[in-house]
Design an enzyme around this catalytic site. Sequence first.
Site, PDB file in Angstrom:
ATOM      1  N   ASP A 282      79.572 -52.999 -33.325  1.00  0.00           N
ATOM      2  CA  ASP A 282      78.691 -54.003 -32.705  1.00  0.00           C
ATOM      3  C   ASP A 282      77.523 -53.450 -31.886  1.00  0.00           C
ATOM      4  O   ASP A 282      77.715 -52.585 -31.031  1.00  0.00           O
ATOM      5  CB  ASP A 282      79.493 -54.878 -31.728  1.00  0.00           C
ATOM      6  CG  ASP A 282      80.740 -55.475 -32.337  1.00  0.00           C
ATOM      7  OD1 ASP A 282      80.965 -55.297 -33.540  1.00  0.00           O
ATOM      8  OD2 ASP A 282      81.488 -56.120 -31.593  1.00  0.00           O
TER       9      ASP A 282
ATOM     10  N   GLU B  82      84.050 -64.170 -31.643  1.00  0.00           N
ATOM     11  CA  GLU B  82      83.603 -62.937 -30.991  1.00  0.00           C
ATOM     12  C   GLU B  82      82.090 -62.963 -30.784  1.00  0.00           C
ATOM     13  O   GLU B  82      81.375 -63.777 -31.358  1.00  0.00           O
ATOM     14  CB  GLU B  82      83.945 -61.711 -31.857  1.00  0.00           C
ATOM     15  CG  GLU B  82      85.421 -61.426 -31.994  1.00  0.00           C
ATOM     16  CD  GLU B  82      85.703 -60.130 -32.733  1.00  0.00           C
ATOM     17  OE1 GLU B  82      86.525 -59.345 -32.241  1.00  0.00           O
ATOM     18  OE2 GLU B  82      85.096 -59.897 -33.800  1.00  0.00           O
TER      19      GLU B  82
END
Length: 501
Positions: A41, A223
């Site tokens: 990420d 998320e």
Amino acid sequence: MKKHISILAALFFAQFANAQDAPEKYRPQFHFSPKAHWMNDPNGMLFHNGTYHLFYQYYPEAKIWGPMHWGHATSKDMVHWKEQPIALYPDSLGYIFSGSAVADVNNTSGFGKDGKTPLVAIFTHHNPVLEKQKTGRHEYQSIAYSLDDGATWTKYSGNPVLPNPGITDFRDPKVRWYEPQKKWIMTLATKDRITFYSSPDLKSWSKESEFGADAGEHGGVWECPDLLPLTHEGKQVWVLIVNINPGGPNKGSAGQYFLGDFDGKTFTAYSKETKWLDWGADNYAAVTFSNTGNRSLLMGWMSNWQYANQVPTDPWRSANTISRELGLQAVGKELYLTSIPAKELESIQGEGYSKKNLTVKAPVDLAPKGGNASGLFRLDLKTTSTSDFELVLSNKTGNELLIGYDKASNQYYIDRSKSGKIDFEAGFGQKHTAPRLSKDGKIALTLVADVASVELFADGGLTVMTDIFFADTPLSELTIQSVKGIQLEQVQYNALKPSIE
């Protein structure tokens, strides 16, 4: 004899070097990828003093996921990136999971000294010891600050600033300043929903509201959220981005979004139906840069948890998408989020050509006359109708990546079933589809191609698809074909220059 031995040795070392260098053939040439080891990420993306900062989930010991750090890279244009030293290391509170960063221009945190604006990172501490104890309290939010424009970071002695109330998945804080009420808003992923918190100083946080238990897709955990305002026809519209894994439209990881109103406490969606940020398989954990003024610039992790640990690259794994500018567009009475390549991509545009009124039926070569051996390019085209067509990216070794529009199903598609190396994961070599949302009688399409990825922006970014691939040699050939025939109103092709150091 010595000369003969030296020639043999030279050949051996050349072959060895080629064998060693071979995996680098998949190295993106204008997307950020770490020089070595694992990345996922994007985190803490921030614009400050003329520099874009990209932090990212990083494991510096291997090219598979491990104890998370925050890696760091900087850029002046989001295209030419320079890798910096690791920003945040794991500590006694846990691994450094995803989060965001802000420029605290009003020094609400009190971290600023001598007139320097503190940069504040807000991140999740993930405690593996508590995780094994199964208390459900192993994730909590912490902060760190920098007084030297992001070069070095000091963790706050009062961490964590937001303890876990007993939610197993309690992570990925995205923080922004909410000017009407002079407070910070944290958008936090909390298992199957989003929870909003507020703070006057980035240190003490109060719960405001929740959203999403009965909205959108729930095929996996929620998320990496983001909350940001955009303007459409003079009206402010709030965008809530929620990444989900698994449960994406083409399996695995993906990002969904909701449009609505936000009053500093509660997000109220116009619709609870699912809208997808990107219909491809490889744009996950996408969030926006902070401190970019009126521009909303988004970047995602160009991979998918289905195969991220298996992709055939070495000595690194993963890259990011290009930066994309977000907007809003209405189709009838429905409003959608759009994504188009950020204008900074033009900085690496090379030679190309422009053609008008091109008739296509049998395959037409779209590669430039001198060829483009790298396979790096940007293609913009517009059709005069909505007939079927297919772009074929190929090479002499027989690899093909197919990108097109199917009128019968009113879908765009990317087919990577013959794109090269696909055997590392059973579901990789498939055809992905995305609905055409536009009602326009003409199709506008932008395709951005790197060594191992394509990013498709259709109809002004109403439909977006991102897919990675691993061809045996560069896909340097480009043709377009149409079974029923189609007229291209305009074609613009530009080679793209490598930007990696």
